[in-house]
Design a protein around this motif. Structure first.
Motif, PDB file in Angstrom:
ATOM      1  N   GLY A  23       0.728  -1.487  -0.020  1.00  0.00           N
ATOM      2  CA  GLY A  23      -0.020  -0.121  -0.013  1.00  0.00           C
ATOM      3  C   GLY A  23       0.659   1.258  -0.121  1.00  0.00           C
ATOM      4  N   ILE A  24       1.837   1.388   0.887  1.00  0.00           N
ATOM      5  CA  ILE A  24       2.701   2.512   0.951  1.00  0.00           C
ATOM      6  C   ILE A  24       3.522   2.709  -0.114  1.00  0.00           C
ATOM      7  CG2 ILE A  24       4.688   3.388   2.073  1.00  0.00           C
ATOM      8  CD1 ILE A  24       3.653   2.805   4.913  1.00  0.00           C
ATOM      9  N   SER A  25       4.058   1.603  -0.870  1.00  0.00           N
ATOM     10  CA  SER A  25       4.896   1.535  -2.071  1.00  0.00           C
ATOM     11  C   SER A  25       3.875   2.274  -3.265  1.00  0.00           C
ATOM     12  CB  SER A  25       5.345   0.280  -2.696  1.00  0.00           C
ATOM     13  OG  SER A  25       6.039  -0.320  -1.471  1.00  0.00           O
ATOM     14  N   LEU A  26       2.669   1.611  -3.320  1.00  0.00           N
ATOM     15  CA  LEU A  26       1.661   2.162  -4.445  1.00  0.00           C
ATOM     16  C   LEU A  26       1.449   3.499  -4.277  1.00  0.00           C
ATOM     17  CD1 LEU A  26       0.744   0.115  -6.603  1.00  0.00           C
ATOM     18  CD2 LEU A  26      -1.135   0.170  -5.545  1.00  0.00           C
ATOM     19  N   LEU A  27       1.074   3.918  -2.860  1.00  0.00           N
ATOM     20  CA  LEU A  27       1.073   5.029  -2.753  1.00  0.00           C
ATOM     21  C   LEU A  27       2.190   6.442  -3.040  1.00  0.00           C
ATOM     22  CD1 LEU A  27      -1.394   7.029  -1.479  1.00  0.00           C
ATOM     23  CD2 LEU A  27      -0.082   6.946   0.597  1.00  0.00           C
ATOM     24  N   SER A  28       3.223   5.875  -2.732  1.00  0.00           N
ATOM     25  CA  SER A  28       4.402   6.596  -2.911  1.00  0.00           C
ATOM     26  C   SER A  28       4.958   6.834  -4.546  1.00  0.00           C
ATOM     27  CB  SER A  28       5.708   6.090  -2.285  1.00  0.00           C
ATOM     28  OG  SER A  28       5.432   5.706  -1.001  1.00  0.00           O
ATOM     29  N   ALA A  29       4.596   5.544  -5.088  1.00  0.00           N
ATOM     30  CA  ALA A  29       4.696   5.542  -6.678  1.00  0.00           C
ATOM     31  C   ALA A  29       3.788   6.509  -7.312  1.00  0.00           C
ATOM     32  CB  ALA A  29       4.411   4.100  -6.976  1.00  0.00           C
ATOM     33  N   VAL A  30       2.630   6.453  -6.797  1.00  0.00           N
ATOM     34  CA  VAL A  30       1.642   7.337  -7.533  1.00  0.00           C
ATOM     35  C   VAL A  30       2.143   8.843  -7.171  1.00  0.00           C
ATOM     36  CG1 VAL A  30      -0.664   8.208  -7.685  1.00  0.00           C
ATOM     37  CG2 VAL A  30      -0.396   5.891  -7.636  1.00  0.00           C
ATOM     38  N   ALA A  31       2.388   9.060  -5.922  1.00  0.00           N
ATOM     39  CA  ALA A  31       2.777  10.658  -5.581  1.00  0.00           C
ATOM     40  C   ALA A  31       4.272  10.869  -6.195  1.00  0.00           C
ATOM     41  CB  ALA A  31       3.002  10.590  -4.005  1.00  0.00           C
ATOM     42  N   GLY A  32       4.993  10.044  -6.422  1.00  0.00           N
ATOM     43  CA  GLY A  32       6.145   9.985  -7.060  1.00  0.00           C
ATOM     44  C   GLY A  32       6.123  10.238  -8.529  1.00  0.00           C
ATOM     45  N   PHE A  33       5.299   9.838  -9.202  1.00  0.00           N
ATOM     46  CA  PHE A  33       4.867  10.029 -10.594  1.00  0.00           C
ATOM     47  C   PHE A  33       4.544  11.406 -10.812  1.00  0.00           C
ATOM     48  CE2 PHE A  33       2.138   9.951 -14.192  1.00  0.00           C
ATOM     49  CZ  PHE A  33       2.855   9.528 -15.239  1.00  0.00           C
ATOM     50  N   VAL A  34       3.569  12.005  -9.838  1.00  0.00           N
ATOM     51  CA  VAL A  34       3.254  13.290 -10.127  1.00  0.00           C
ATOM     52  C   VAL A  34       4.525  14.309  -9.736  1.00  0.00           C
ATOM     53  CG1 VAL A  34       2.041  15.209  -9.142  1.00  0.00           C
ATOM     54  CG2 VAL A  34       0.953  13.082  -9.009  1.00  0.00           C
ATOM     55  N   ILE A  35       5.327  13.835  -8.831  1.00  0.00           N
ATOM     56  CA  ILE A  35       6.624  14.746  -8.483  1.00  0.00           C
ATOM     57  C   ILE A  35       7.305  14.613  -9.852  1.00  0.00           C
ATOM     58  CG2 ILE A  35       8.794  14.756  -7.111  1.00  0.00           C
ATOM     59  CD1 ILE A  35       7.176  13.924  -4.462  1.00  0.00           C
ATOM     60  N   GLY A  36       7.447  13.316 -10.271  1.00  0.00           N
ATOM     61  CA  GLY A  36       8.550  13.241 -11.563  1.00  0.00           C
ATOM     62  C   GLY A  36       7.976  14.144 -12.660  1.00  0.00           C
ATOM     63  N   LEU A  37       6.543  14.009 -12.886  1.00  0.00           N
ATOM     64  CA  LEU A  37       6.014  14.809 -13.923  1.00  0.00           C
ATOM     65  C   LEU A  37       6.417  16.412 -13.817  1.00  0.00           C
ATOM     66  CD1 LEU A  37       4.387  13.414 -16.133  1.00  0.00           C
ATOM     67  CD2 LEU A  37       2.330  14.360 -15.068  1.00  0.00           C
ATOM     68  N   LEU A  38       6.108  16.581 -12.628  1.00  0.00           N
ATOM     69  CA  LEU A  38       6.436  18.036 -12.216  1.00  0.00           C
ATOM     70  C   LEU A  38       7.871  18.512 -12.438  1.00  0.00           C
ATOM     71  CD1 LEU A  38       4.404  20.204 -10.890  1.00  0.00           C
ATOM     72  CD2 LEU A  38       5.907  20.159  -9.051  1.00  0.00           C
ATOM     73  N   LEU A  39       8.953  17.605 -11.768  1.00  0.00           N
ATOM     74  CA  LEU A  39      10.049  18.072 -12.216  1.00  0.00           C
ATOM     75  C   LEU A  39      10.583  17.889 -13.640  1.00  0.00           C
ATOM     76  CD1 LEU A  39      11.701  15.742  -9.208  1.00  0.00           C
ATOM     77  CD2 LEU A  39      12.145  18.317  -9.585  1.00  0.00           C
ATOM     78  N   CYS A  40      10.071  16.854 -14.391  1.00  0.00           N
ATOM     79  CA  CYS A  40      10.293  16.783 -15.968  1.00  0.00           C
ATOM     80  C   CYS A  40       9.914  18.033 -16.509  1.00  0.00           C
ATOM     81  CB  CYS A  40       9.374  15.698 -16.232  1.00  0.00           C
ATOM     82  SG  CYS A  40       9.810  15.147 -18.029  1.00  0.00           S
ATOM     83  N   TRP A  41       8.626  18.715 -16.189  1.00  0.00           N
ATOM     84  CA  TRP A  41       8.062  19.739 -16.950  1.00  0.00           C
ATOM     85  C   TRP A  41       9.025  20.967 -16.572  1.00  0.00           C
ATOM     86  CZ3 TRP A  41       5.109  23.993 -14.387  1.00  0.00           C
ATOM     87  CH2 TRP A  41       4.758  24.559 -14.920  1.00  0.00           C
ATOM     88  N   MET A  42       9.475  21.164 -15.373  1.00  0.00           N
ATOM     89  CA  MET A  42      10.363  22.311 -14.918  1.00  0.00           C
ATOM     90  C   MET A  42      11.765  22.055 -15.549  1.00  0.00           C
ATOM     91  SD  MET A  42       9.644  22.392 -10.936  1.00  0.00           S
ATOM     92  CE  MET A  42      10.879  23.622 -10.362  1.00  0.00           C
ATOM     93  N   ARG A  43      12.054  20.795 -15.664  1.00  0.00           N
ATOM     94  CA  ARG A  43      13.286  20.621 -16.356  1.00  0.00           C
ATOM     95  C   ARG A  43      13.369  20.875 -17.788  1.00  0.00           C
ATOM     96  NH1 ARG A  43      18.136  20.844 -15.086  1.00  0.00           N
ATOM     97  NH2 ARG A  43      19.580  19.122 -16.166  1.00  0.00           N
ATOM     98  N   CYS A  44      12.069  20.768 -18.555  1.00  0.00           N
ATOM     99  CA  CYS A  44      12.003  21.062 -19.820  1.00  0.00           C
ATOM    100  C   CYS A  44      11.625  22.387 -20.091  1.00  0.00           C
ATOM    101  CB  CYS A  44      11.105  20.247 -20.414  1.00  0.00           C
ATOM    102  SG  CYS A  44      11.581  18.265 -20.386  1.00  0.00           S
ATOM    103  N   SER A  45      11.400  23.143 -19.262  1.00  0.00           N
ATOM    104  CA  SER A  45      10.744  24.375 -19.483  1.00  0.00           C
ATOM    105  C   SER A  45      11.909  25.619 -19.687  1.00  0.00           C
ATOM    106  CB  SER A  45      10.069  25.040 -18.131  1.00  0.00           C
ATOM    107  OG  SER A  45      10.860  25.896 -17.454  1.00  0.00           O
ATOM    108  N   PRO A  46      11.424  26.432 -20.601  1.00  0.00           N
ATOM    109  CA  PRO A  46      12.252  27.515 -21.317  1.00  0.00           C
ATOM    110  C   PRO A  46      12.951  28.364 -20.112  1.00  0.00           C
ATOM    111  CG  PRO A  46      10.011  27.966 -22.072  1.00  0.00           C
ATOM    112  CD  PRO A  46      10.130  26.687 -21.213  1.00  0.00           C
ATOM    113  N   LEU A  47      12.316  28.489 -18.932  1.00  0.00           N
ATOM    114  CA  LEU A  47      12.620  29.308 -18.069  1.00  0.00           C
ATOM    115  C   LEU A  47      13.934  28.880 -17.454  1.00  0.00           C
ATOM    116  CD1 LEU A  47       9.542  30.368 -15.623  1.00  0.00           C
ATOM    117  CD2 LEU A  47      11.479  31.823 -16.710  1.00  0.00           C
ATOM    118  N   CYS A  48      14.700  29.568 -17.245  1.00  0.00           N
ATOM    119  CA  CYS A  48      15.951  29.281 -16.863  1.00  0.00           C
ATOM    120  C   CYS A  48      16.082  28.900 -15.457  1.00  0.00           C
ATOM    121  CB  CYS A  48      17.130  30.445 -16.892  1.00  0.00           C
ATOM    122  SG  CYS A  48      18.653  29.735 -17.196  1.00  0.00           S
TER     123      CYS A  48
END
Lengths: 219, 228
Positions: A23-48
């Motif tokens: 349960g904790i792993s699944l919850l963390s995986a989903v939360a991690g996916f959102v964090i990963g998506l956010l980090l990925c979006w920031m990493r690809c953003s044109p804003l320095c």
């Protein structure tokens, strides 16, 4: 304690712990996916600035052991006078760690989508969020499925570390059982078998889903 | 406490009191990692060599790889350290930690070597065999040099991962970096400094290792790039 007794107490105690672990792993995986998506979006953003911040975050979260992140999240708030619930610290630490790794996986996935699709979507006047949800994510998820499943397996294994801050998942329950029965070899062997079974099952179902996705693409 | 001078004095004080303990922890981490990684690479290499061209051995060694990759390092360490005495294997914490980390590493390195060996075209081996080159020489002069560029990046990744995983050894009371920091926390009730220093040290170590790995990779794949 004789063997049948030991076996029954193992059967009574450990599977419940496995459920908490999963349960904790699944919850963390989903939360991690959102964090990963956010980090990925920031990493690809044109804003320095966003690019740099995400880079530092990913580098730090990948460079610091999960046990240390866990200790940081658990003890630093208490130093500031805040009470940190151990389950929250556990999920947060696991999610941040896997998030940084998922960000890199997702970045590779997004990079492999042809630019023409995005241009076409913009030309058709689709909104950003809709493009992400209806065009990008379905393809990226299909492409990065094997790596994401791999991350989930790593996450299940890493979740054994949260026993250190007294979350009663599989390993913590095993420790408690050992404290009562004084039979570490038998109990920890059972623990290892449960972890192995869980991971083999995740790998197997990941394979099945991946094959179905590939079949869907071919047909 | 807000003046810069105060902060300097504060940290100087901290290092005077705990510097020796922290240095010992850093040394133990590096030492254990060096031993466990070397042993793990050797073990992984042996596993791959033994399981080539031999189905039964390959099956048995596959079980070793699956077990050690499929269970958490912490559980393996518990089995070795707490479960070991049940069959007469009583190890010191440091030894148990090093051996456990090495066995865990071996399973991962075996997979890396397997991918490396698979990347060598079969024609090269056939040609070498038909020229009468001895198997050891084929391994040393034909296979290993060709797979070096391929196995270095995942190996460096694995070494960094193992270095981070070595923090887990603190749980079975190996006095490495993490253990020393938590001990300082428990004894002196100073929390922020040791924890932040600990996180920074690991970050620095893994960044350094990553940088060294990239340099090595460039060196080993020089022959592939066009410009000399």
């Amino acid at each position: 304690m004789d063997a049948p007794h030991l076996l029954t107490s193992i059967i009574h105690t450990l599977p419940g712990g496995l459920l908490v672990t999963l349960g904790i792993s699944l919850l963390s995986a989903v939360a991690g996916f959102v964090i990963g998506l956010l980090l990925c979006w920031m990493r690809c953003s044109p804003l320095c600035a966003a690019h740099a911040i995400a880079g530092v975050c990913i580098s730090a979260l990948r460079g610091i052991p999960i046990l240390v992140v866990l200790l940081l999240l658990f003890y630093l708030p208490s130093a500031a006078g805040l009470e940190m619930p151990s389950v929250l610290a556990a999920v947060l630490a696991l999610a941040l760690n896997t998030g940084a790794f998922q960000a890199e996986i997702l970045r590779a996935g997004f990079a492999s989508i042809p630019r023409g699709q995005l241009e076409a979507a913009y030309a058709l006047g689709l909104q950003d969020l809709r493009i992400l949800r209806r065009i990008l994510l379905p393809q990226v998820l299909g492409l990065t499925m094997p790596q994401l499943v791999n991350e989930l397996i790593i996450l299940v294994k890493n979740s054994s570390l949260i026993s250190v801050i007294a979350v009663t998942e599989l390993l913590r329950r095993s420790e408690q059982l050992v404290a009562v029965t004084y039979r570490p070899l038998e109990v920890y062997t059972a623990t290892a078998i449960l972890y192995l079974a869980a991971n083999l099952f995740i790998a197997w179902s990941g394979n099945k889903i991946h094959q179905r996705l590939i079949a869907g693409r071919a047909g | 406490m807000d003046m810069p001078a105060d902060i300097v004095i504060h940290w100087a004080d901290f290092f005077r009191q705990h510097g020796a303990d922290l240095a010992l922890g850093l040394w133990t981490t590096l030492h254990i990692c060096a031993v466990a990684v070397s042993a793990g690479i050797l073990l992984g290499f042996m596993v791959e060599i033994l399981s080539r061209n031999h189905i039964l051995r390959r099956r048995i060694l596959r079980v070793y790889i699956e077990i050690f990759r499929g269970t958490p390092l912490l559980v393996q360490l518990y089995l070795l350290y707490f479960g070991g005495p049940a069959f007469g294997l009583s190890l010191e914490a440091d030894t148990a930690g090093t051996v456990g980390l090495a066995l865990y590493a071996g399973a991962y390195f075996a997979e890396i070597f397997r991918a490396g060996f698979l990347s060598i075209p079969a024609g090269h081996l056939e040609a070498a065999h038909s020229l009468g080159i001895s198997p050891l020489r084929i391994l040393w002069r034909i296979e290993l040099p060709q797979m070096a560029g391929l196995i270095v990046p995942p190996s460096v990744n694995q070494i960094i991962t193992l270095m981070k995983d070595s923090a887990v050894l603190s749980i079975i009371t190996v006095t490495e970096m993490t253990k020393q920091s938590t001990r300082i926390m428990n004894e002196s009730f100073i929390i922020v400094e040791p924890l932040c220093l600990l996180a920074l040290s690991y970050w620095l170590l893994s960044s350094l290792a990553g940088w060294a790995g990239r340099c090595l990779e460039i060196r080993l794949t020089r022959h592939r790039s066009l410009k000399k």
